[in-house]
Design a protein around this motif. Structure first.
Motif, PDB file in Angstrom:
ATOM      1  N   LEU A 279       0.826  -1.231   0.155  1.00  0.00           N
ATOM      2  CA  LEU A 279      -0.312  -0.044  -0.040  1.00  0.00           C
ATOM      3  C   LEU A 279       0.799   1.248  -0.110  1.00  0.00           C
ATOM      4  CD1 LEU A 279      -2.877  -0.722   2.480  1.00  0.00           C
ATOM      5  CD2 LEU A 279      -2.912  -1.053   0.057  1.00  0.00           C
TER       6      LEU A 279
ATOM      7  N   ALA B  18       2.263   1.549  -3.485  1.00  0.00           N
ATOM      8  CA  ALA B  18       1.219   2.046  -4.260  1.00  0.00           C
ATOM      9  C   ALA B  18       1.036   3.681  -4.183  1.00  0.00           C
ATOM     10  CB  ALA B  18       0.024   1.499  -3.960  1.00  0.00           C
ATOM     11  N   SER B  19       1.270   4.088  -3.033  1.00  0.00           N
ATOM     12  CA  SER B  19       1.041   5.429  -2.651  1.00  0.00           C
ATOM     13  C   SER B  19       2.340   6.402  -3.188  1.00  0.00           C
ATOM     14  CB  SER B  19       0.641   5.880  -1.007  1.00  0.00           C
ATOM     15  OG  SER B  19       1.836   5.607  -0.442  1.00  0.00           O
ATOM     16  N   GLU B  20       3.547   5.812  -3.094  1.00  0.00           N
ATOM     17  CA  GLU B  20       4.386   6.519  -3.664  1.00  0.00           C
ATOM     18  C   GLU B  20       4.247   6.473  -5.271  1.00  0.00           C
ATOM     19  OE1 GLU B  20       7.345   7.757  -2.606  1.00  0.00           O
ATOM     20  OE2 GLU B  20       6.242   7.662  -0.603  1.00  0.00           O
TER      21      GLU B  20
ATOM     22  N   LEU C  66       1.457  10.930  -4.702  1.00  0.00           N
ATOM     23  CA  LEU C  66       0.418  11.413  -3.811  1.00  0.00           C
ATOM     24  C   LEU C  66       1.439  12.258  -2.956  1.00  0.00           C
ATOM     25  CD1 LEU C  66      -1.638   8.464  -2.973  1.00  0.00           C
ATOM     26  CD2 LEU C  66      -2.033  10.142  -4.733  1.00  0.00           C
ATOM     27  N   SER C  67       0.717  13.523  -2.613  1.00  0.00           N
ATOM     28  CA  SER C  67       1.569  14.504  -1.575  1.00  0.00           C
ATOM     29  C   SER C  67       1.732  13.988  -0.041  1.00  0.00           C
ATOM     30  CB  SER C  67       0.886  15.817  -1.759  1.00  0.00           C
ATOM     31  OG  SER C  67      -0.314  15.689  -0.900  1.00  0.00           O
TER      32      SER C  67
ATOM     33  N   TYR D  71      -1.303  14.114   1.892  1.00  0.00           N
ATOM     34  CA  TYR D  71      -2.448  13.143   1.286  1.00  0.00           C
ATOM     35  C   TYR D  71      -1.924  11.829   1.895  1.00  0.00           C
ATOM     36  CZ  TYR D  71      -5.901  11.010  -1.694  1.00  0.00           C
ATOM     37  OH  TYR D  71      -6.979  10.420  -2.214  1.00  0.00           O
TER      38      TYR D  71
ATOM     39  N   LYS E 235      -4.718  10.839   4.559  1.00  0.00           N
ATOM     40  CA  LYS E 235      -5.826  10.198   3.714  1.00  0.00           C
ATOM     41  C   LYS E 235      -5.475   8.440   3.843  1.00  0.00           C
ATOM     42  CE  LYS E 235      -8.684  13.163   2.470  1.00  0.00           C
ATOM     43  NZ  LYS E 235      -8.896  14.016   1.511  1.00  0.00           N
ATOM     44  N   ILE E 236      -4.336   8.396   4.149  1.00  0.00           N
ATOM     45  CA  ILE E 236      -3.718   6.905   4.038  1.00  0.00           C
ATOM     46  C   ILE E 236      -3.166   6.363   5.222  1.00  0.00           C
ATOM     47  CG2 ILE E 236      -2.390   5.301   2.822  1.00  0.00           C
ATOM     48  CD1 ILE E 236      -2.809   6.994  -0.013  1.00  0.00           C
TER      49      ILE E 236
ATOM     50  N   PRO F  26      -5.463   6.988   8.622  1.00  0.00           N
ATOM     51  CA  PRO F  26      -6.961   6.161   8.788  1.00  0.00           C
ATOM     52  C   PRO F  26      -6.585   4.836   8.987  1.00  0.00           C
ATOM     53  CG  PRO F  26      -6.729   7.781   7.067  1.00  0.00           C
ATOM     54  CD  PRO F  26      -5.403   7.952   7.478  1.00  0.00           C
ATOM     55  N   LEU F  27      -5.597   4.367   8.382  1.00  0.00           N
ATOM     56  CA  LEU F  27      -5.175   2.833   8.333  1.00  0.00           C
ATOM     57  C   LEU F  27      -4.610   2.541   9.702  1.00  0.00           C
ATOM     58  CD1 LEU F  27      -3.379   2.060   4.974  1.00  0.00           C
ATOM     59  CD2 LEU F  27      -5.737   1.461   5.696  1.00  0.00           C
TER      60      LEU F  27
END
Ligand SMILES: Nc1ncnc2c1ncn2[C@@H]1O[C@H](COP(=O)(O)OP(=O)(O)OP(=O)(O)O)[C@@H](O)[C@H]1O
Ligand SMILES: [Mg+2]
Lengths: 503, 314
Positions: free
Chosen positions: A108, A111-113, A117-118, A121, A125-126, A129-130
């Motif tokens: 995950l 993927a965000s890398e 994504l900023s 964020y 956002k990731i 929350p996780l």
């Protein structure tokens, strides 16, 4: 129990409110430290691991030690209590947040890398929350722990449910203990459920909520702290219970009658004598009523040169002056110590006035004693030898059950404190300790050097109580406060007026 | 350096790149050019350096030496996130964010480049329909409520959403069951034909490579053994290692492909001969000469009629 709840409704509600305030503010501050710290360290594993150890170690420091260390710096009351609680709450929150942030599936994160994504964020956002479920479980652990530990605030006059627990322990009153313990357990459960419910909110709402709440809470605390820091006033404190509170109010009335310009602040309900004494050493408290016996047996334990009250007072006064430069003013008349009591009928039948009288007929009588009194060497064990007591039967029972046993004539003798309001409530006759077996406990105002320098004029006002207040007077006043639920302030003022000590 | 500044016809160009982990060279002096619009497949045994090579293109891995060009620009010279916004990425595990809905997941890159929510929704709905997911049913679902194949479809939508110049796919279908794998292979082929986006696709399934690739690069121990069109590689392997890899592999469809396209019945009363999914179509045809139907993988009943209709279509 229900009756007690009803009678003390006001006190219970305010203690509960204060307890909730202490707990929430402590957990919130801890969260505001631990969560950003975990975010900061999530990409620096080595430092993160070290922090885990540090927060763990903090947790192992006994709460009494933390409070003792804090008093010289931040004084007494709410602030040191909150600091201690924050220190304890750090570990579970940091540990869980750190684990939550670092144990996210690496795919995950990859993927965000890869999606470019900023920074914010990815965090809001990731990652957060996780990690949220784990963060909340940390908060819940911290909250439950803090609600339990917040009872320690009572040790330093910080209020809360601990006051009931301390009072319960001190007076051997299981009902009060039960109220304190039950309410704190209930609170823990309720808060745990509330946090569970909150865990479904978004990170943004939670952050906004936390920050708003904290700004308010810290502002309130800062205001309180600022007020206590104002130097010109005199702080009068006292231990738990009605008697110290009555005395504190008398001190206040006497000082302000003579010197209306002096500001006096009262800090009642210190659950721990040595903390109160420390507060006096550190000028957080200026005056409090202390017993001669306590000075020589607990604060600076030493052999009593005699059981003569005047000599014990002199010995205590010298020790206090030598050790801390404190001034111990003249004591009042009454003593607050162990004694034996019988009901009026028994006193009449056997012509009992002193413990020596009792010794002559003791084989015909049974007694009910509090367990502590029975087992202590300076309690019944020594007394029995000193007077040659040989009671027919001795029951060791709950304090509250003793009076039932007396009423039903199952027993005739019991132990009491000489200012115990139950003496009046149960119509007991206190037997004179004619051989002076029990060390004397005379109360007198204890003043630190600071107040002697800044307000020496209060000595004359306080000395008006010297040699005043008999044991019967004190029993009566304690009765009015604990049994009739009159205000300590009113009772104190009435007494002073009656004795013409106030205009 | 001799790198050419004008590489317009190359979507991606690796120029003497090298990567070492713990003193072990994982990619050795590798040079490679992928044309615009090409479906380029990277195959090789496990540990041969496929993933490492792929990640050097979107800078998840930093090469030690050499250069990487995307659309003619040296990627080391451009802002990292700008580069990544133009490159789609599909991982083996779909790597959908479990705290976000299908829509939110698919729209992450669109969000990052500042496309309005409304436009994003239109785009995602179109793409979902194209990958065979009904937007109405799927848009607000969480990844938990998706099958493996559905997740990977959303993963593809996410990679396509921002209309990238290039999509990198790292063994995207290897965790799927054979049927879903075939369906998604067909799907990605269609998508590639429709959008003509350059795709670099990593797999260690040679059959998949042969079915999908315009060109195939065979990797071994950090080096390229051969780069060529599928039939070149099968017919003229550069060396014995390449031959060993592709021996017995054809790009001929298996029964799984037939099932993937829906040519089967669910009715299964009666006694039938059984076949596994990876059997060849000719085996199936031989059995259908004598039997009216064959039961594949214990659940798909394929009749003569199914077979004939499939052959007519393909
Ligand atoms: N972050 C890393 N640190 C150390 N070694 C690594 C790292 N990433 C990859 N390697 C090593 O580099 C080599 C090539 O790995 P790579 O992931 O590129 O192989 P692959 O061809 O994708 O294999 P597979 O088919 O199993 O996915 C392997 O030996 C692997 O152990
Ligand atoms: Mg790989």
């Amino acid at each position: 129990m229900l009756k007690l709840l009803q009678e003390q409704q006001q006190t219970i509600i305010s203690a509960l409110g204060h307890h909730i305030f202490l707990s929430i503010i402590s957990v919130s501050i801890a969260a505001l430290i631990a969560i950003p710290l975990a975010i900061l360290l999530m990409n620096h594993r080595r430092i993160g691991e070290i922090m885990l150890q540090v927060t763990g170690i903090v947790q192992t420091i006994p709460s009494l030690a933390i409070l003792g260390l804090l008093i010289p710096f931040v004084g007494i009351g709410t602030v040191p209590a909150v600091i201690a609680l924050v220190l304890y709450a750090l570990m579970p929150i940091f540990q869980n947040t750190y684990a939550g942030l670092t144990q996210i599936d690496s795919e995950l994160l990859e993927a965000s890398e890869a999606f470019g994504l900023s920074w914010s964020y990815k965090l809001f956002k990731i990652r957060l929350p996780l990690a949220l479920p784990l963060i909340f479980s940390g908060l819940r652990i911290a909250m439950v722990m803090v609600i339990g530990t917040a009872t320690l605030a009572a040790l330093i006059g910080g209020g809360g449910l601990g006051t009931f627990i301390m009072q319960g322990i001190q007076n051997n009153d299981n009902q009060q203990l039960l109220i304190g313990a039950t309410l704190s357990a209930l609170l823990a459960i309720i808060f745990s459920i509330c946090l569970q419910a909150l865990s479904h909110l978004s990170v943004k709402k939670l952050t906004v909520g936390l920050v708003t709440f904290l700004t308010l809470g810290i502002g309130l605390m800062g205001y309180q702290f600022y007020q206590t820091q104002q130097n010109n006033k005199i702080v009068i404190a006292g231990k738990l219970g009605s008697e110290p509170e009555i005395l504190m109010n008398m001190y206040q009335e006497l000082i302000q009658a003579d010197h209306p310009e002096i500001e006096v602040e009262l800090k009642p309900n210190f659950g721990n004598t040595s903390f109160l004494y420390r507060a006096l050493q550190n000028d957080q408290v200026d005056v409090y009523p202390e017993f001669t016996g306590t000075v020589l047996q607990n604060l600076y334990p030493q052999k009593l040169k005699s059981h003569e009250p005047a000599e014990v007072y002199t010995q205590a006064k010298q020790v206090l002056q030598a050790k801390d430069g404190f001034t111990y003013l003249e004591p009042m008349a009454y003593e607050n110590r162990y004694a034996l009591a019988v009901d009026q009928e028994t006193a009449k039948t056997y012509h009992l006035k002193t413990i020596s009288d009792l010794a002559k007929v003791s084989s015909e009588l049974s007694a009910a004693f509090d367990n502590d009194f029975y087992t202590q060497a300076d309690g019944f064990g020594g007394l029995k030898q000193a007077y040659g007591l040989d009671l027919k039967d001795i029951k060791r029972v709950e304090p509250s059950l003793r009076y039932e046993a007396l009423k039903n004539n199952q027993v005739q003798v019991t132990d009491v404190y000489t200012t115990d309001p139950q003496i009046k409530a149960q119509h007991l006759v206190v037997l004179t300790d004619d051989k002076q077996f029990f060390p004397p406990y005379q109360g007198a105002p204890l003043l630190n050097a600071r107040v002697m320098q800044t307000h020496p004029e209060i000595v004359a006002s306080l000395n008006k109580l010297a040699g005043k207040i008999s044991a019967e007077d004190m029993v009566d006043m304690n009765y009015q406060v604990t049994i009739e639920h009159k205000k300590a302030h009113t009772v104190a003022k009435n007494y002073l007026k009656e004795k013409k000590l106030l205009p | 350096m001799t790198a050419n500044k004008h590489e317009d016809k190359n979507a991606v160009k690796l120029h003497h790149v090298k990567k070492t982990y713990d003193q072990e060279v994982v990619v050795k002096d590798l040079s490679l050019a992928v044309d615009v619009g090409e479906f380029f497949v990277l195959v090789g045994a496990s540990g041969s350096g496929k993933t490492t090579t792929l990640k050097m293109i979107n800078r998840l891995v930093q090469p030690e030496s050499g250069q990487v060009f995307v659309q003619g620009t040296d990627i080391a010279q451009q802002p990292l996130n700008d580069l990544r916004h133009r490159i789609g990425y599909v991982l083996q595990s779909s790597a959908l964010f479990p705290n976000m809905t299908v829509f939110e997941n698919a729209a992450v890159t669109l969000n990052a480049v500042g496309v309005s929510n409304k436009q994003a929704q239109q785009r995602i709905e179109t793409l979902l329909t194209e990958v065979g997911l009904d937007p109405e049913r799927y848009l607000n679902r969480y990844p938990d409520a998706l099958s493996g194949g559905e997740k990977q479809r959303v993963g593809i939508v996410r990679a396509l959403a921002a209309e990238p110049d290039l999509i990198l796919m790292d063994e995207p279908f290897s965790a799927l069951d054979p049927i879903s794998r075939k369906q998604l292979q067909n799907l990605i082929s269609e998508i590639h034909q429709r959008y003509q986006t350059t795709i670099i696709f990593v797999t260690h399934d040679m059959n998949e490579a042969l079915r999908l690739g315009d060109r195939i690069a065979v990797m071994h121990a950090g080096e390229l053994l051969q780069v060529g069109r599928p039939e070149q590689i099968v017919q003229h392997p550069a060396n014995s290692e390449v031959r060993a890899l592709f021996e017995g592999q054809t790009n001929a469809a298996s029964i799984a492909d037939l099932v993937a396209q829906g040519y089967y019945q669910v009715e299964q009363q009666g006694e039938y001969q059984a076949l596994e999914l990876d059997a060849t179509l000719s085996t199936l045809a031989q059995m259908l000469v004598t039997d009216s139907a064959v039961l594949v993988d214990r659940q798909y009943l394929i009749t003569v009629d199914d077979y004939l209709r499939y052959m007519a279509q393909n």
